[in-house]
Design a protein around this motif. Structure first.
Motif, PDB file in Angstrom:
ATOM      1  N   GLN A 240       1.009  -1.454   0.044  1.00  0.00           N
ATOM      2  CA  GLN A 240      -0.112   0.076  -0.202  1.00  0.00           C
ATOM      3  C   GLN A 240       0.922   1.250  -0.035  1.00  0.00           C
ATOM      4  OE1 GLN A 240      -2.266  -1.304   3.531  1.00  0.00           O
ATOM      5  NE2 GLN A 240      -3.760  -0.620   2.208  1.00  0.00           N
TER       6      GLN A 240
ATOM      7  N   GLU B  11       1.134   4.446  -2.591  1.00  0.00           N
ATOM      8  CA  GLU B  11       0.699   5.645  -2.434  1.00  0.00           C
ATOM      9  C   GLU B  11       1.730   6.738  -2.707  1.00  0.00           C
ATOM     10  OE1 GLU B  11      -1.718   4.266   1.450  1.00  0.00           O
ATOM     11  OE2 GLU B  11       0.337   5.281   1.809  1.00  0.00           O
TER      12      GLU B  11
ATOM     13  N   GLN C  77      -3.982   0.921  -9.141  1.00  0.00           N
ATOM     14  CA  GLN C  77      -4.618   1.026  -7.776  1.00  0.00           C
ATOM     15  C   GLN C  77      -5.975  -0.236  -8.395  1.00  0.00           C
ATOM     16  OE1 GLN C  77      -4.262   2.411  -5.078  1.00  0.00           O
ATOM     17  NE2 GLN C  77      -6.268   1.453  -4.141  1.00  0.00           N
TER      18      GLN C  77
END
Ligand SMILES: Cc1cc2nc3c(=O)[nH]c(=O)nc-3n(C[C@H](O)[C@H](O)[C@H](O)COP(=O)(O)OP(=O)(O)OC[C@H]3O[C@@H](n4cnc5c(N)ncnc54)[C@H](O)[C@@H]3O)c2cc1C
Length: 337
Positions: A96, A100, A209
């Protein structure tokens, strides 16, 4: 260093089975490691490394010192795409964080439980991607002589769910940190048919994503959440058989599932076990997932010994039925059958 004697290991294994260790040391820094090993040496205790405990089965107690890797830290260089990760970091959180930060490649490996330090041990893989594609190097501490060294991708000898780090040793080799090279440009990998199918509603090329979310959705549908039902994911590796053996299988079943492999044909172990009738099988509190014949589950209160006995029964049945030997992917500790 936090040290517990006569430690209960149930909170530290995703099967949630009860087992005890003579000692458990939480490793937060390099000095902790050296101190714990000195202590274990002085008491003549064998060592066992644990990260998240999501790929182990305690078939019995461990009469030694468990080193729980809890060192933290992620260094990200957004320019070069190099990421250095301490072994105790959580793998899924790392995936994750990389997303990001606009660094791509690990999306297909989302939601694999466990620690970053264990990822190179069996060259974790899922949905068409393996860790080795992004791996640069790792820092290793050798408990046998207290030496430290850097290992490159070649040194690690990665293969399907394997590396030199997975070979049994009298004294463990500790991965302290690893460095990955990620990409600043999205490079979607949709080679895995189920993932391509999940993404087919998206117009154009899926974003990283989208892939991350699709992988998480598929995994949540297919695999039991260890926080709710004790399990260690796939219990056996998918066997690679010769073309000749595959032809024999094809004579019995019109179209057995298969994937090409470097040394032959890879057959899904879950399919073989499904043919043996193990999907949804129960023996007391030990059982097999209703959705996936490769996933052993603890329905609540199963012992590690019961789960191990079930796994060996599955292995023996698959051999009797197909002449194919299934090799555990999960590390079995304290077995005394
Ligand atoms: C629901 C579920 C789904 C899963 N799906 C996948 C999947 O898709 N693909 C996949 O590859 N795996 C999968 N796994 C298996 C597991 O998540 C991975 O193998 C993971 O990398 C294990 O990490 P861990 O920290 O829990 O390792 P542990 O279980 O703690 O340890 C596993 C092995 O690595 C060694 N080890 C741990 N930390 C270190 C370290 N720092 N240095 C050296 N050795 C170490 C241990 O001694 C042990 O031999 C799944 C497991 C579960 C429960």
């Amino acid at each position: 260093m936090k040290l517990t004697c006569d430690a209960e290991l149930r909170p530290y294994n995703s099967f949630g089975v009860a087992a005890r260790a003579a000692c458990l040391a939480e490793i937060h820094a390099g000095e902790d490691l050296e101190q714990a090993i000195e202590l274990a040496d002085s008491r003549d205790l064998p060592l066992l490394l644990l990260g998240g405990g999501t790929n182990v089965l305690f078939a019995g107690d461990f009469p030694g010192m468990v080193l729980l890797m809890r060192n933290r830290g992620i260094e990200i260089d957004r320019e070069s795409g190099l990421v250095r990760i301490a072994a105790g970091e959580n793998w899924h959180e790392l995936v994750q964080i990389c997303l990001e930060n606009g660094l791509y490649g690990l999306e297909n490996l989302a939601l694999i439980p466990g620690s970053a330090g264990a990822a190179p041990v069996q060259n974790i893989g899922a949905y068409g991607v393996e860790l080795e594609s992004y791996f640069i190097e790792l820092e290793l501490f050798d408990c046998a002589d207290g030496s430290r060294r850097v290992m490159s991708r070649e040194d690690c000898g990665f293969s399907y769910r394997d590396s030199v780090l997975k070979q049994p040793r009298s004294q463990p080799q500790v991965v302290c940190s690893l460095t990955l090279q990620l990409s600043r440009e999205p490079a979607p990998n949709m080679s895995y048919p189920a993932l391509a199918e999940e993404l087919k509603g998206i117009a154009g090329e899926p974003a990283p994503q989208d892939i991350f979310e699709a992988v998480c959705r598929i995994r949540r549908r297919k695999l039991p959440d260890p926080a709710k039902i004790g399990n260690a994911g796939s219990f056996f590796k998918n066997p690679v058989i010769s073309q000749e053996e595959f032809e024999q299988l094809r004579n019995r079943f019109c179209s057995p599932p298969s994937f090409p492999a470097k040394t032959g044909v890879k057959v899904p172990a879950g399919w073989l076990l499904d043919q043996c009738g193990f999907k949804g099988y129960r023996k007391g509190a030990a059982g097999v997932s209703e959705h996936h014949a490769l996933v052993l589950i603890n329905r609540g209160g199963a012992t590690g010994k019961e789960l191990h006995q079930l796994a060996m029964k599955m292995r023996d049945r698959a051999f009797a039925e197909f002449g194919i030997t299934l090799e555990p992917e999960v590390r079995i500790i304290g077995a005394n059958l």
